[in-house]
Motif scaffolding. Structure first.
Motif, PDB file in Angstrom:
ATOM      1  N   THR A 202       0.830  -1.207   0.000  1.00 52.63           N
ATOM      2  CA  THR A 202       0.000   0.000   0.000  1.00 52.63           C
ATOM      3  C   THR A 202       0.863   1.254   0.000  1.00 52.63           C
TER       4      THR A 202
ATOM      5  N   PRO B  89      -3.443  -3.208   8.689  1.00 54.59           N
ATOM      6  CA  PRO B  89      -4.182  -4.103   7.790  1.00 54.59           C
ATOM      7  C   PRO B  89      -4.279  -5.548   8.254  1.00 54.59           C
TER       8      PRO B  89
ATOM      9  N   ALA C 243      -8.189  -3.296   8.192  1.00 62.05           N
ATOM     10  CA  ALA C 243      -8.873  -4.316   7.407  1.00 62.05           C
ATOM     11  C   ALA C 243     -10.238  -4.593   8.018  1.00 62.05           C
TER      12      ALA C 243
ATOM     13  N   PHE D 191      -6.994   0.576   0.218  1.00 65.45           N
ATOM     14  CA  PHE D 191      -6.236   1.060   1.379  1.00 65.45           C
ATOM     15  C   PHE D 191      -5.513   2.359   1.028  1.00 65.45           C
TER      16      PHE D 191
END
Length: 388
Positions: free
Chosen positions: A231, A287, A310, A336
Motif C-alpha cells: 500500500t 491491515p 482491514a 487502502f
C-alpha cells in the motif's frame, strides 16, 4: 454488594502459553486480569512456560510448565503437558475454576484434569490461530488446525472472546455454544493526544508539516506487513506526500526495513514512550486480519488518530467506517491507498475522525471489563453446582 464481595471464594487456575515472555496484547490482558482479580481478593495461580529473562514481571504466582521453543519463532514456547509436580501443585491449590488461554498440549491436559475433578473450564480466545498457516505457505493446514481448536474449545464449559465480531466467527465455526465477551480496555494515562511531541518527531527527521502514517505492533508477518508495504508503494507511486513511522520490533523487522527503506523505524517502545510515539502519528494503518480485538486500534483511537484497518474481526467492532476511520476489504491494496490518501490530503476529516475515535475509546474501562470475566467464572461455578 461490591465486586470484591462477589468475588470472594474464587480460586482460579490460569493456564497461559506465554504469560510474560513477550509483550503482546494477549499477555498484557491476562496480566491485567490477574492483577485485578488479586486486588479483589481472588486466589489466582498461573501455569505457563517460563524463560530466564522474560519481557516483564508477572502478575501473581507463576508455576513453570515444561515446554519447547517454536522452530523459527524462538520467542514463543509450547507447553507440552502437566507433569506430576504440576498436578500435585494443582491438587494443593484446589481451584474451583480453570481458565485456559492458549490451545497448546498443556491446555488440553488442563481441560482433561478439570473435567476429571468436576471443575468448570473457561477458555479465552485471543488470536485467530486458524489463519496463521496462510502466512507461512501452509494454508492447507487451516482445516486441520480448526478441527483441533474445535475439539479443545467444545470441551470447555464456555468461551470468552474479545469482540462480538470474533465471537460470531467462533459460533459459525461451532467452537462452543456459550460464548460471551471479554473486551479490552485502554490505559488513558498512556494513550492520549496530549502526549504528542513534535520535538520527538523532529529528532527522528520528521518535519512538522509532514503527515505521518503509523504502525505500532509486534513485527511479524501475520500482522499484514506485506499489505502495508504494498500500500505504501502505491502511495509513493501516486506522489502522495507522507512519512511512515514504524514502532515495534520482532522477527520480521529486517524484512520490513529492507522492504520500506524510506520509513522511520523507532524500535520497541513501552509505557509513556509508546504513548508519545502513537500520539505523534497522524493516522494509524493496520491491515492485520488476525486480530480478535485490536488493542492497537483502540490505543490509536484513544490518541485521537483515525484508523484505517482491514474489515475483519476485531477492527470492525471498534472502527465505524467513515466516522472514526475506514474499514477496507482485506488485501485491497488500492482501496487502502485511497483511504490513506484522503486522510493525508484532508486535515479537517483527519481531525474529525480522530476526535470521534477518542470519544468511542472512552467506553472501555479495564475494571468493568475484567469484572465481566469474574462474573463468568461465578456463573460457570453455579451452573456446575446446579448440575451436580
Amino acid at each position: 454488594m461490591s465486586a470484591s464481595d462477589l468475588n470472594q471464594g474464587l480460586r482460579v487456575a490460569l493456564f497461559s502459553g506465554n504469560y510474560n515472555m513477550v509483550t503482546d496484547g494477549a499477555n498484557k490482558a491476562l496480566n491485567r486480569l490477574v492483577g485485578y482479580l488479586l486486588r479483589q481478593g481472588v486466589k489466582v495461580r498461573v501455569y505457563s512456560p517460563t524463560i530466564e529473562n522474560p519481557a516483564f514481571e508477572p502478575a501473581g504466582d507463576l508455576v513453570s510448565l515444561p515446554s519447547f521453543a517454536i522452530p523459527g519463532r524462538q520467542e514463543y514456547r509450547v507447553a507440552t503437558g502437566l507433569p506430576a509436580r504440576v498436578r500435585r501443585d494443582l491438587e494443593a491449590f484446589a481451584p474451583n475454576i480453570v481458565h485456559i488461554s492458549s490451545p497448546d498440549p498443556g491446555a488440553h491436559r488442563a481441560v482433561t484434569w478439570a473435567r476429571q475433578h468436576g471443575i468448570p473450564v473457561l477458555g479465552s480466545v485471543h488470536t485467530r490461530f486458524d489463519t496463521y498457516p496462510r502466512y507461512y505457505n501452509m494454508a492447507w493446514a487451516e482445516p486441520l488446525l480448526t478441527a483441533i481448536l474445535r475439539r479443545l474449545y467444545r470441551r470447555c464449559d464456555a468461551l470468552v472472546a474479545p469482540s462480538e465480531s470474533f465471537a460470531q466467527v467462533l459460533r459459525d465455526q461451532r467452537m462452543n455454544y456459550d460464548i460471551s465477551l471479554w473486551s479490552r480496555g485502554v490505559d488513558r494515562t498512556i494513550f492520549d493526544a496530549s502526549h504528542r511531541d513534535m520535538g520527538w518527531r523532529r529528532d527522528l527527521g520528521i518535519a512538522d508539516d509532514e503527515v505521518v502514517i503509523g504502525l505500532f505492533s509486534r513485527l511479524v508477518m501475520e500482522k499484514g506487513l506485506d499489505v502495508f508495504a504494498d500500500t505504501i508503494d502505491e502511495l509513493v507511486a501516486s506522489g502522495v506526500p507522507h512519512r511512515v513511522l514504524i514502532v515495534g520490533d520482532g522477527p520480521a523487522r529486517h524484512w520490513f526495513e529492507a522492504r520500506l527503506p524510506q520509513a522511520v523505524f523507532a524500535g520497541h517502545q513501552a509505557g509513556q514512550d509508546l504513548g508519545r510515539a502513537v500520539a505523534s502519528m497522524d493516522v494509524l494503518f493496520f491491515p492485520s486480519i488476525t486480530e480478535t480485538f485490536g488493542n492497537v486500534t483502540l490505543e490509536a483511537m484513544a490518541s485521537s488518530l483515525p484508523a484505517v484497518c482491514a474489515e475483519a474481526t476485531g477492527s470492525e467492532s471498534l472502527v465505524e467506517d467513515g466516522v472514526t476511520g475506514r474499514l477496507i476489504r482485506p488485501g485491497a491494496i488500492h482501496a487502502f491507498a485511497k483511504a490513506l490518501q484522503a486522510y493525508v490530503e484532508n486535515p479537517e476529516m483527519r481531525v474529525a475522525h480522530g476526535a470521534a475515535g477518542e470519544m468511542r475509546a472512552r467506553d472501555f474501562s479495564w475494571d468493568r471489563i475484567n469484572q465481566s470475566v469474574a462474573d463468568t467464572y461465578l456463573r460457570l461455578i453455579r451452573q456446575k453446582g446446579a448440575r451436580r
